[in-house]
Design an enzyme around this catalytic site. Structure first.
Site, PDB file in Angstrom:
ATOM      1  N   HIS A 237       0.820  -1.217   0.000  1.00  0.00           N
ATOM      2  CA  HIS A 237       0.000   0.000   0.000  1.00  0.00           C
ATOM      3  C   HIS A 237       0.860   1.277   0.000  1.00  0.00           C
ATOM      4  CE1 HIS A 237      -3.468  -2.532   1.272  1.00  0.00           C
ATOM      5  NE2 HIS A 237      -2.598  -3.127   2.058  1.00  0.00           N
TER       6      HIS A 237
HETATM    7  O1  RIB Z   1      -4.704  -0.102   5.149  1.00  0.00           O
HETATM    8  C1  RIB Z   1      -3.337  -0.203   4.839  1.00  0.00           C
HETATM    9  C2  RIB Z   1      -2.561   0.823   5.594  1.00  0.00           C
HETATM   10  O2  RIB Z   1      -2.676   0.578   6.992  1.00  0.00           O
HETATM   11  C3  RIB Z   1      -1.052   0.769   5.306  1.00  0.00           C
HETATM   12  O3  RIB Z   1      -0.504   2.043   5.510  1.00  0.00           O
HETATM   13  C4  RIB Z   1      -0.546  -0.167   6.358  1.00  0.00           C
HETATM   14  O4  RIB Z   1       0.838   0.058   6.657  1.00  0.00           O
HETATM   15  C5  RIB Z   1      -1.398   0.243   7.526  1.00  0.00           C
HETATM   16  O5  RIB Z   1      -0.802   1.387   8.127  1.00  0.00           O
END
Ligand code: RIB
Ligand code: CA
Length: 309
Positions: A237
């Site tokens: 992500h």
């Molecule tokens: O939903 C994904 C996000 O939440 C990413 O940033 C992961 O590292 C968590 O922080």
């Protein structure tokens, strides 16, 4: 080339770690500091992880410790995804450096030192950023842009409605979304659209050194980390948000009014995208809705392969 002053606010976190490694290979940025926040795991772990990852990468970037709790809510964590330490099975040597004690002050000073030029990449809960804006409401107008990994138009991953970073601290998100800083939301619509598959990860590097073996370990460990209800892949992500800042063409999207649900017991933490502009409210957020997966993967590989020097 004028370097772009950047604050990277994060909660490492396995995908934060990949974003950090990519950021360390991005000379386009003047990385002023890494600021940590409680999120995936507690603040002690996220801060320690940031320090350790800097040392693995051989970079000397200030790390400043941030909020240990959301603004008003009880902290919730994602150790079911990131493991107890936040880096799953990766064990790194203890950091040799200390973190600075106050992320809010570091962010505030960075804004004042780089008026109208500082960009903020926030890939964890938005508590630190909200605290800066609460501390001094004159600061948002000096910030060039904020790019977040967070939220989304359609689905949630922490609740059916909400993405983790927003659900942890929806009140902080509301403050940041309403601060008037141009905000780019790289949410689950794109970050869950494509991950790195095991076959890609197995052939990722052709040179073995501390950095490539560490990154490879993390990528392998990420597969299935999000749960078996998702395709067998590493969903990175946070790195996607960084890569978008470097090459916006990896994503398609547009500007919409986005509001934050903070009251509902079912959908608090939802980023409510006014897709048809029915509220006629200002289109305050650029929302990522499409991903050029091939370009994203190529750009990520190009960055991470810079460790194969
Ligand atoms: O939903 C994904 C996000 O939440 C990413 O940033 C992961 O590292 C968590 O922080
Ligand atoms: Ca994160």
């Amino acid at each position: 080339m004028n370097k772009r002053p950047l604050i990277l606010d994060c909660d490492p976190g396995i995908d934060d770690a990949i974003a950090l490694f990519a950021a360390f290979q991005s000379p386009e940025f003047d990385l002023i500091a890494i600021t940590t926040v409680a999120g995936n795991v507690g603040i002690e772990h996220t801060t320690r992880n940031a320090l350790q990852l800097c040392e693995v990468a051989g970079v000397d970037v200030p790390v400043a410790r941030g909020a240990s709790q959301p603004l008003f809510r009880q902290a919730v964590f994602a150790d079911h995804v990131h493991g107890k330490t936040g880096l799953r099975t990766l064990v790194l040597p203890a950091p040799t450096k200390q973190a600075l004690p106050n992320a809010v002050e570091v962010i505030r000073q960075a804004i004042l030192d780089h008026p109208h030029e500082l960009e903020i990449l926030a890939v964890g809960p938005l508590t630190n950023i909200a605290q800066v804006f609460l501390l001094d409401p004159t600061l948002p107008k000096l910030v060039k842009s904020i790019t977040i990994m967070g939220g989304g138009h359609q689905h949630g991953n922490m609740t059916p409605a909400g993405e983790f970073n927003i659900v942890v601290d929806p009140e902080a998100a509301r403050i940041v979304f309403e601060a008037g800083v141009p905000l780019h939301m790289v949410g689950l619509d794109v970050t869950m659209a494509e991950g790195l598959f095991p076959s890609e990860i197995d052939q990722y590097f052709s040179v073995s050194n501390l950095q490539t073996t560490t990154i490879h370990h993390i990528l392998k460990d990420m597969v299935y980390a999000e749960g078996k209800q998702f395709k067998e892949a590493a969903y990175i992500h946070d790195a996607m948000a960084l890569l978008y800042m470097l090459d916006p063409s990896i994503l398609q999207g547009d500007w919409y009014h986005v509001d934050l649900e903070t009251k509902s017991s079912i959908s608090y933490g939802k980023t409510v995208v006014d897709y048809y502009h029915v509220t006629k409210k200002p289109k305050n957020v650029w929302v990522a809705l499409g991903l050029d997966a091939a370009k994203y993967k190529a750009n990520l590989k190009e960055r991470l392969h810079r460790y194969q020097k």
